[in-house]
Scaffold this motif. Structure first.
Motif, mmCIF file in Angstrom:
data_model
loop_
_atom_site.group_PDB
_atom_site.id
_atom_site.type_symbol
_atom_site.label_atom_id
_atom_site.label_comp_id
_atom_site.label_asym_id
_atom_site.label_seq_id
_atom_site.Cartn_x
_atom_site.Cartn_y
_atom_site.Cartn_z
ATOM 1 N N ALA A 17 4.040 1.456 2.481
ATOM 2 C CA ALA A 17 5.100 2.308 1.930
ATOM 3 C C ALA A 17 4.691 3.751 2.144
ATOM 4 O O ALA A 17 3.923 4.323 1.372
ATOM 5 N N GLY A 18 5.200 4.332 3.217
ATOM 6 C CA GLY A 18 4.846 5.694 3.586
ATOM 7 C C GLY A 18 5.407 5.990 4.955
ATOM 8 O O GLY A 18 6.419 5.413 5.362
ATOM 9 N N GLY A 19 4.743 6.871 5.689
ATOM 10 C CA GLY A 19 5.155 7.187 7.047
ATOM 11 C C GLY A 19 4.340 6.422 8.071
ATOM 12 O O GLY A 19 3.630 5.456 7.737
ATOM 13 N N ASP A 20 4.423 6.869 9.325
ATOM 14 C CA ASP A 20 3.701 6.185 10.399
ATOM 15 C C ASP A 20 2.187 6.216 10.177
ATOM 16 O O ASP A 20 1.476 5.285 10.535
ATOM 17 N N GLY A 21 1.682 7.304 9.560
ATOM 18 C CA GLY A 21 0.252 7.392 9.308
ATOM 19 C C GLY A 21 -0.225 6.358 8.303
ATOM 20 O O GLY A 21 -1.309 5.779 8.451
ATOM 21 N N GLY A 61 -2.850 3.216 8.878
ATOM 22 C CA GLY A 61 -3.976 2.894 8.024
ATOM 23 C C GLY A 61 -4.002 1.440 7.624
ATOM 24 O O GLY A 61 -5.065 0.801 7.595
ATOM 25 N N VAL A 62 -2.831 0.890 7.314
ATOM 26 C CA VAL A 62 -2.755 -0.530 6.960
ATOM 27 C C VAL A 62 -3.156 -1.405 8.145
ATOM 28 O O VAL A 62 -3.953 -2.340 8.006
ATOM 29 N N VAL A 105 0.872 -1.170 0.000
ATOM 30 C CA VAL A 105 0.000 0.000 0.000
ATOM 31 C C VAL A 105 0.908 1.219 0.000
ATOM 32 O O VAL A 105 1.612 1.484 0.972
ATOM 33 N N LEU A 106 0.912 1.931 -1.118
ATOM 34 C CA LEU A 106 1.860 3.020 -1.359
ATOM 35 C C LEU A 106 1.189 4.387 -1.208
ATOM 36 O O LEU A 106 0.205 4.681 -1.890
ATOM 37 N N ASN A 107 1.739 5.207 -0.328
ATOM 38 C CA ASN A 107 1.336 6.603 -0.224
ATOM 39 C C ASN A 107 2.347 7.427 -1.016
ATOM 40 O O ASN A 107 3.481 7.619 -0.571
ATOM 41 N N PRO A 108 1.976 7.927 -2.196
ATOM 42 C CA PRO A 108 2.956 8.577 -3.072
ATOM 43 C C PRO A 108 3.402 9.953 -2.601
ATOM 44 O O PRO A 108 4.387 10.487 -3.121
ATOM 45 N N VAL A 109 2.706 10.538 -1.641
ATOM 46 C CA VAL A 109 3.053 11.893 -1.205
ATOM 47 C C VAL A 109 3.690 11.909 0.182
ATOM 48 O O VAL A 109 3.917 12.975 0.746
ATOM 49 N N SER A 110 3.984 10.755 0.758
ATOM 50 C CA SER A 110 4.680 10.724 2.046
ATOM 51 C C SER A 110 6.075 11.313 1.902
ATOM 52 O O SER A 110 6.699 11.223 0.841
ATOM 53 N N GLY A 111 6.569 11.884 2.984
ATOM 54 C CA GLY A 111 7.923 12.411 2.983
ATOM 55 C C GLY A 111 8.148 13.419 1.876
ATOM 56 O O GLY A 111 7.348 14.318 1.654
ATOM 57 N N ALA A 112 9.254 13.237 1.138
ATOM 58 C CA ALA A 112 9.596 14.143 0.040
ATOM 59 C C ALA A 112 8.868 13.787 -1.246
ATOM 60 O O ALA A 112 8.967 14.513 -2.242
ATOM 61 N N GLY A 113 8.156 12.672 -1.276
ATOM 62 C CA GLY A 113 7.410 12.264 -2.453
ATOM 63 C C GLY A 113 8.274 11.764 -3.589
ATOM 64 O O GLY A 113 7.817 11.696 -4.742
ATOM 65 N N VAL A 170 6.852 -2.814 6.757
ATOM 66 C CA VAL A 170 6.939 -1.367 6.545
ATOM 67 C C VAL A 170 8.086 -1.060 5.595
ATOM 68 O O VAL A 170 9.161 -1.657 5.661
ATOM 69 N N LEU A 171 7.829 -0.122 4.679
ATOM 70 C CA LEU A 171 8.834 0.419 3.766
ATOM 71 C C LEU A 171 8.914 1.911 4.069
ATOM 72 O O LEU A 171 8.003 2.663 3.724
#
Length: 313
Positions: free
Chosen positions: A68-72, A76-77, A16-24, A94-95
């Protein structure tokens, strides 16, 4: 870059990829490694998608799901796994692609490629899972100044300052923050139930992490207990005194109370509800019930993960 041969995806292994986490700047790297290791990639588009994507993936037969993202995103996962009633059937990994990646570091995962290696061949551990009014969290539940600042920290500020963004926003919030009047009833199967009542600057409840004045931040995630720190005081002067003692001198302060317990009940004596951050996800409550479900979640951990941090008994 991963060195494994391309593997056909089956729907059993999902990222599950969050594309806008961190620096994106991570989506392409995640997708390349996911293809090499045989993971389907499901991309979030808006808040709440990680929960729904995880729940649907489990319904389609997924047994390994990586955030694949941050703690948030990880929260969610995990929430999706809980809602699917699949804690006994799914392994979570976690990635780290967020700003702080606090929990990832605590389970020994420090990069995307290494995260895939851990998913492929790393140890599986049953770790504790926290619940706040039924909502799960893996790393921490915090209330007070820390949660208020987290809620107000903008993506632009995170991009500019990285993990220091939370400190910047905290310093901005200090002049207008007067503390929270609350009562905390703490419980544990092996101890009497202490009660703390007063004005707190922050309530820090750690499941995957603890909040020491110095040393490792990883908590024991397999003991069925939380590491709770109550920082008491009434405003910026008290906060700065506590910060000076604990962060600069690395010793305990008489403005902190620390407990190790399996649960607690928090009652806020304020007109407005208080913000609590569950792995970065904000809820507002006048009352909050927090409990620990021991070894509820199967997690893929790296070699640096310590079942008993620092060799503690």
């Amino acid at each position: 870059m991963a060195t494994t041969s391309p593997t056909e995806t089956t729907g059993e292994r999902v990222v599950v990829l969050n594309p806008v986490s961190g620096a994106g700047d991570h989506p392409e790297t995640v997708r390349e490694h996911a293809e090499d290791y045989g993971y389907d990639v499901l991309e979030t588009e808006e808040e709440g998608d990680a929960i729904e994507l995880t729940r649907d993936a489990i319904g389609d037969g997924a047994t390994e799901i990586a955030a694949a993202g941050g703690d948030g995103t990880l929260n969610g996962v995990v929430r999706g796994v809980v809602e699917a009633e699949a804690l006994d059937d799914v392994t979570v990994g976690v990635l780290p692609c967020g700003t702080g990646n606090d929990f990832a570091a605590n389970v020994g995962v420090t990069g995307i490629e290494q995260g895939f290696e851990v998913l492929e061949a790393g140890e599986r551990r049953r770790i504790d899972l926290g619940f706040a009014d039924g909502d799960p969290f893996v790393n921490s539940c915090v209330g007070g100044l820390t949660a208020e600042s987290s809620a107000e920290t903008s993506p632009a500020l995170k991009d500019q300052f990285g993990t220091f963004a939370y400190v910047v926003e905290t310093l901005r919030a200090i002049p207008s923050f007067d503390g929270i009047r609350l009562t905390a009833r703490l419980s544990d199967a092996d101890a009497d139930a202490p009660v703390w009542s007063g004005t707190a600057i922050a309530v820090l409840i750690g499941n995957g992490r603890r909040f020491p004045p110095s040393g490792s931040t990883q908590a024991n995630m397999e003991d069925g207990r939380f590491d709770v720190t109550l920082v008491h005081g009434t405003g910026s002067v008290d906060l700065m005194e506590t910060a000076a003692v604990e962060r600069l001198l690395g010793r305990e302060s008489d403005q902190t109370s620390r407990y190790t317990v399996s649960g607690l009940e928090i009652e806020v004596q304020e007109a407005d509800p208080v913000s609590f951050s569950l792995d970065g996800e904000i809820i507002e409550r006048h009352e909050l019930s927090v409990r620990n479900e021991p070894r509820a979640l199967t997690f893929a951990v790296g070699e640096r993960y310590e079942p008993i941090p620092g060799g503690e008994e």
